[in-house]
Design an enzyme around this catalytic site. Structure first.
Site, PDB file in Angstrom:
ATOM      1  N   TYR A  51       0.794  -1.223   0.000  1.00  0.00           N
ATOM      2  CA  TYR A  51       0.000   0.000   0.000  1.00  0.00           C
ATOM      3  C   TYR A  51       0.828   1.277   0.000  1.00  0.00           C
ATOM      4  O   TYR A  51       0.275   2.370   0.143  1.00  0.00           O
ATOM      5  CB  TYR A  51      -0.934   0.003   1.218  1.00  0.00           C
ATOM      6  CG  TYR A  51      -1.908  -1.148   1.208  1.00  0.00           C
ATOM      7  CD1 TYR A  51      -2.828  -1.299   0.176  1.00  0.00           C
ATOM      8  CD2 TYR A  51      -1.897  -2.098   2.216  1.00  0.00           C
ATOM      9  CE1 TYR A  51      -3.712  -2.354   0.147  1.00  0.00           C
ATOM     10  CE2 TYR A  51      -2.785  -3.165   2.204  1.00  0.00           C
ATOM     11  CZ  TYR A  51      -3.690  -3.292   1.165  1.00  0.00           C
ATOM     12  OH  TYR A  51      -4.569  -4.336   1.145  1.00  0.00           O
ATOM     13  N   SER A 120      -3.854  -7.021   7.858  1.00  0.00           N
ATOM     14  CA  SER A 120      -4.454  -7.513   6.627  1.00  0.00           C
ATOM     15  C   SER A 120      -3.398  -8.130   5.710  1.00  0.00           C
ATOM     16  O   SER A 120      -2.741  -9.096   6.086  1.00  0.00           O
ATOM     17  CB  SER A 120      -5.223  -6.391   5.935  1.00  0.00           C
ATOM     18  OG  SER A 120      -6.101  -6.910   4.971  1.00  0.00           O
ATOM     19  N   TRP A 167     -11.086  -4.436  -4.478  1.00  0.00           N
ATOM     20  CA  TRP A 167      -9.663  -4.346  -4.174  1.00  0.00           C
ATOM     21  C   TRP A 167      -8.829  -4.299  -5.455  1.00  0.00           C
ATOM     22  O   TRP A 167      -7.887  -3.508  -5.572  1.00  0.00           O
ATOM     23  CB  TRP A 167      -9.284  -5.537  -3.309  1.00  0.00           C
ATOM     24  CG  TRP A 167      -7.950  -5.481  -2.636  1.00  0.00           C
ATOM     25  CD1 TRP A 167      -7.612  -4.759  -1.539  1.00  0.00           C
ATOM     26  CD2 TRP A 167      -6.774  -6.230  -2.986  1.00  0.00           C
ATOM     27  NE1 TRP A 167      -6.301  -5.006  -1.175  1.00  0.00           N
ATOM     28  CE2 TRP A 167      -5.769  -5.912  -2.052  1.00  0.00           C
ATOM     29  CE3 TRP A 167      -6.491  -7.160  -3.986  1.00  0.00           C
ATOM     30  CZ2 TRP A 167      -4.496  -6.478  -2.100  1.00  0.00           C
ATOM     31  CZ3 TRP A 167      -5.226  -7.717  -4.035  1.00  0.00           C
ATOM     32  CH2 TRP A 167      -4.246  -7.380  -3.095  1.00  0.00           C
ATOM     33  N   ASP A 309     -14.389  -8.474  11.892  1.00  0.00           N
ATOM     34  CA  ASP A 309     -13.296  -8.398  10.927  1.00  0.00           C
ATOM     35  C   ASP A 309     -13.466  -9.441   9.837  1.00  0.00           C
ATOM     36  O   ASP A 309     -14.009 -10.526  10.064  1.00  0.00           O
ATOM     37  CB  ASP A 309     -11.950  -8.598  11.614  1.00  0.00           C
ATOM     38  CG  ASP A 309     -10.811  -8.632  10.614  1.00  0.00           C
ATOM     39  OD1 ASP A 309     -10.727  -7.702   9.805  1.00  0.00           O
ATOM     40  OD2 ASP A 309     -10.056  -9.617  10.607  1.00  0.00           O
ATOM     41  N   HIS A 340     -12.473  -4.260  10.534  1.00  0.00           N
ATOM     42  CA  HIS A 340     -11.123  -4.494  10.034  1.00  0.00           C
ATOM     43  C   HIS A 340     -10.186  -3.326  10.331  1.00  0.00           C
ATOM     44  O   HIS A 340     -10.422  -2.198   9.899  1.00  0.00           O
ATOM     45  CB  HIS A 340     -11.192  -4.723   8.528  1.00  0.00           C
ATOM     46  CG  HIS A 340      -9.919  -5.220   7.928  1.00  0.00           C
ATOM     47  ND1 HIS A 340      -9.414  -6.473   8.177  1.00  0.00           N
ATOM     48  CD2 HIS A 340      -9.044  -4.645   7.068  1.00  0.00           C
ATOM     49  CE1 HIS A 340      -8.296  -6.650   7.499  1.00  0.00           C
ATOM     50  NE2 HIS A 340      -8.044  -5.546   6.829  1.00  0.00           N
TER      51      HIS A 340
END
Length: 648
Positions: A51, A120, A167, A309, A340
């Site tokens: 990320y 994650s 995503w 989550d 999450h």
């Protein structure tokens, strides 16, 4: 606990060579004094991210850990941002992570001890290293970590979690969507959520504006890298704003959308949507912790997750259980009420738990690493193996933010599931009753499932969902303007939702642990889905005169994969036994509430919709309306088994 004593010396974009020669961009944040690296050697806290190593929550790691005498190393994973190579989600992260740790131990500032952190995907990179093996790895804190992805999290009971569509459409979430004047604003901007929203009329602060600009710049950088010319970049830039459109238009086929401009991402998504559970595609991602527990590195691991989550099932029911049995090193489970990555929040969706629900994750990590990397005698090894937040017990008033006060409390336990659990079957009965009494003779309950009109998803265990759906606890009541609702009626009024519920409880019942539904069902076609959702039904009160029906946990099974990896079509009309594993929970159903189980055949856009045709996954050309049946008789005792904890 160690005291702050250092300033930060930064070395950015150090290109660290992997064993195959590919170089990965790495930022070093070293303890310093007087603008130079401090003398001595230091343990390192490492995070590997897709990320952007300077963006989001991960960028705050150096400011905290370096001050406490740790070196902080953050690396862009292969093929992302400033790193070289091609990105294959998680598949290369075991070897690359091990290579990074070996490189760290060779540095003059390193004492050879490494702890890993991250949420994650970043948590998944920790598991990948532990499965690969790295001598320097001494402790881990994987939070809401990706693992066992072919069983839960991506491919789920045979179905596909559509949050992964969002995503990939956002090219692996390199950015937040634009600000929109609706929905809920999080306390922190978080790339894992994939979206940042302000309430109606809300204004972003200067810091939020700057963060959004950084995110948009990050997306531009990713697009420039993979998109080629300006026209391609423009197409890719707007993909993430069309996730609803793409979800409605499935199946996704190669070359038919703008995602073809990013062939690496398109190829991964199409293959993921077409691969059933148990196939090599999932195992080669290198994060099957439960199956790989024997070779998983024996180091202290603090597993962190939340009741809402998206990875709580693998974290609690699989990883913690398997590693606790297989390893000598301490394994600990911290199970909160969170969505999450939101351990700092006191609510999940519209459920408010009170200020005690939030934890300072940095302090939790620091205590763990001080014990296992520095050897400080802080007593972490004596902590209870399991610490859970039991939701419930509140008075259900409306908070100033419009949420319902659910309340709750923390409790220490010795194991998971709890040794004193009474796994109690609640049976489905004709007419909609749910009770501990076995069912009597009755005809099955039938309903028509039209895949062109799926049941809307309202809340749940999701992440990276963007504007596809809501997270956490939500009232199971549609409203106009809430996508994908078509009306303003409760889901319980739909003819394709079967509702089974108890009488109003005469006394509270605590349900803590794994939740499983055994369903006897049939269909008139070769394949279909069955969904199960546990719901807490609140009685009316002054603040909520119609009461509330809050989702607790849910699950799904694709009938062809009812036996796991091997696909077997249904024999039309024949009852078969299906197992639906719901997510774990820790909840006190209060006196006067009802325990409800909703059975249906879709939850969109939580999961992809089964066309009921039996065609290959993500390659159907047709759709058919199915007549499905749920059995509830002595020969076919459909039931939900709840982990009931006896009252003290």
């Amino acid at each position: 606990m160690s005291q702050p004593a250092f300033e930060i010396v930064e070395r950015r974009d150090v290109m660290v060579a992997m064993r195959d020669g590919v170089r990965l961009a790495t930022d070093l944040h070293l303890p310093g004094r007087d603008a130079d690296v401090a003398p001595g050697r230091f343990a390192a806290v490492v995070a590997r991210t897709p990320y952007g190593k300077g963006l989001g929550k991960i960028a705050a790691l150096p400011g905290f850990f370096v001050a406490h005498g740790y070196a902080v190393v953050i690396q862009d994973v292969r093929g992302r941002f400033a790193s070289q190579g091609s990105w294959r989600p998680l598949a290369d992260d075991g070897r690359d992570g091990a290579d990074l740790l070996a490189w760290i131990t060779a540095q003059s500032w390193s004492d050879g001890r490494v702890g890993m952190v991250g949420t994650s995907y970043v948590g998944g990179t920790q598991h990948a290293v532990a499965l690969e093996g790295a001598a320097a790895l001494k402790a881990m804190v994987p939070v809401d970590a990706m693992s066992n992805v072919g069983a839960f999290g991506i491919r789920h009971g045979g179905a596909f979690e559509l949050r992964w569509l969002n995503w990939v459409l956002t090219l692996g979430n390199p950015n937040l969507h634009a600000l929109t004047p609706q929905g809920e604003r999080t306390d922190e901007i978080d790339p894992e959520r994939g979206v940042w929203r302000l309430p109606a009329g809300g204004q972003a602060t200067a810091a939020e504006d700057a963060e959004l600009r950084d995110r948009l710049a990050a997306r531009a950088a990713v697009i420039a890298r993979i998109g080629g010319d300006a026209a391609a970049a423009a197409e890719l830039a707007e993909l993430g704003e069309r996730s609803r459109e793409f979800a409605r238009a499935l199946p996704l086929r190669r070359g038919e959308t703008s995602l073809k401009r990013a062939p690496q991402y398109e190829a991964w998504l199409i293959e993921a949507m077409g691969r059933g559970p148990g196939e090599a595609f999932w195992t080669q991602m290198g994060v099957d912790v439960a199956d790989g527990a024997a070779r998983y590195q024996d180091v202290p691991v603090l597993h962190v997750t939340g009741a809402y989550d998206s990875w709580s099932g693998p974290v609690a029911n699989l990883n913690f259980v398997a590693l606790s049995a297989a390893k000598a090193s301490p394994q600990r489970l911290l199970f909160g009420p969170w969505t999450h990555g939101q351990q700092a929040l006191t609510h999940a969706g519209i459920a408010e738990f009170g200020p005690q629900a939030a934890v300072d994750l940095r302090q939790v990590e620091l205590r763990w690493f001080d014990r296992w990397l520095k050897g400080l005698a802080n007593g972490a090894e004596h902590d209870a193996p399991v610490r859970i937040f039991v939701m419930g017990g509140g008075d259900a008033h409306r908070t100033p933010e419009g949420r319902v006060f659910v309340g709750g409390h923390w409790r220490d336990e010795r194991e998971w599931p709890l040794a004193r659990t009474r796994f109690t079957p609640f049976y489905l009965h004709a007419g909609g009753a749910l009770s501990c009494e076995p069912p009597g003779a009755a005809e099955p309950t039938r309903y028509r499932f039209d895949p062109r009109r799926p049941v809307p998803s309202l809340g749940g265990n999701v992440s990276s969902q963007g504007d596809l759906m809501q997270a956490g606890a939500q009232d199971q009541h549609c409203r106009l303007g809430l996508w994908p609702c078509e009306d303003a009626a409760p889901l319980a009024e739909r003819t394709d939702v079967l509702v089974f519920q108890t009488r109003a409880l005469a006394q509270p019942i605590e349900v803590t642990g794994p939740v499983v539904v055994t369903l006897w069902a049939s269909s008139d076609g070769p394949d279909t889905d069955f969904t199960a959702k546990l719901v807490d039904v609140y009685p009316p009160n002054a603040d909520f005169p119609e009461g509330l029906a809050l989702n607790v946990v849910d699950g799904i099974v694709r009938a062809r994969h009812r036996g796991g990896a091997a696909a077997a079509m249904l024999e039309p009309g024949r009852a078969c036994e299906l197992t639906i594993e719901l997510y774990p929970t820790a909840l006190l159903f209060a006196e006067g509430h009802r325990i409800r189980l909703d059975i249906s055949s879709s939850s969109f856009p939580r999961f992809d919709v089964n066309p009921n045709t039996g065609e290959p996954l993500n390659d159907n050309r047709g759709w058919r309306v199915a007549t499905n049946a749920v059995f509830h008789d002595p020969e076919h005792p459909s039931r939900i088994v709840l982990p009931v904890i006896p009252a003290p």
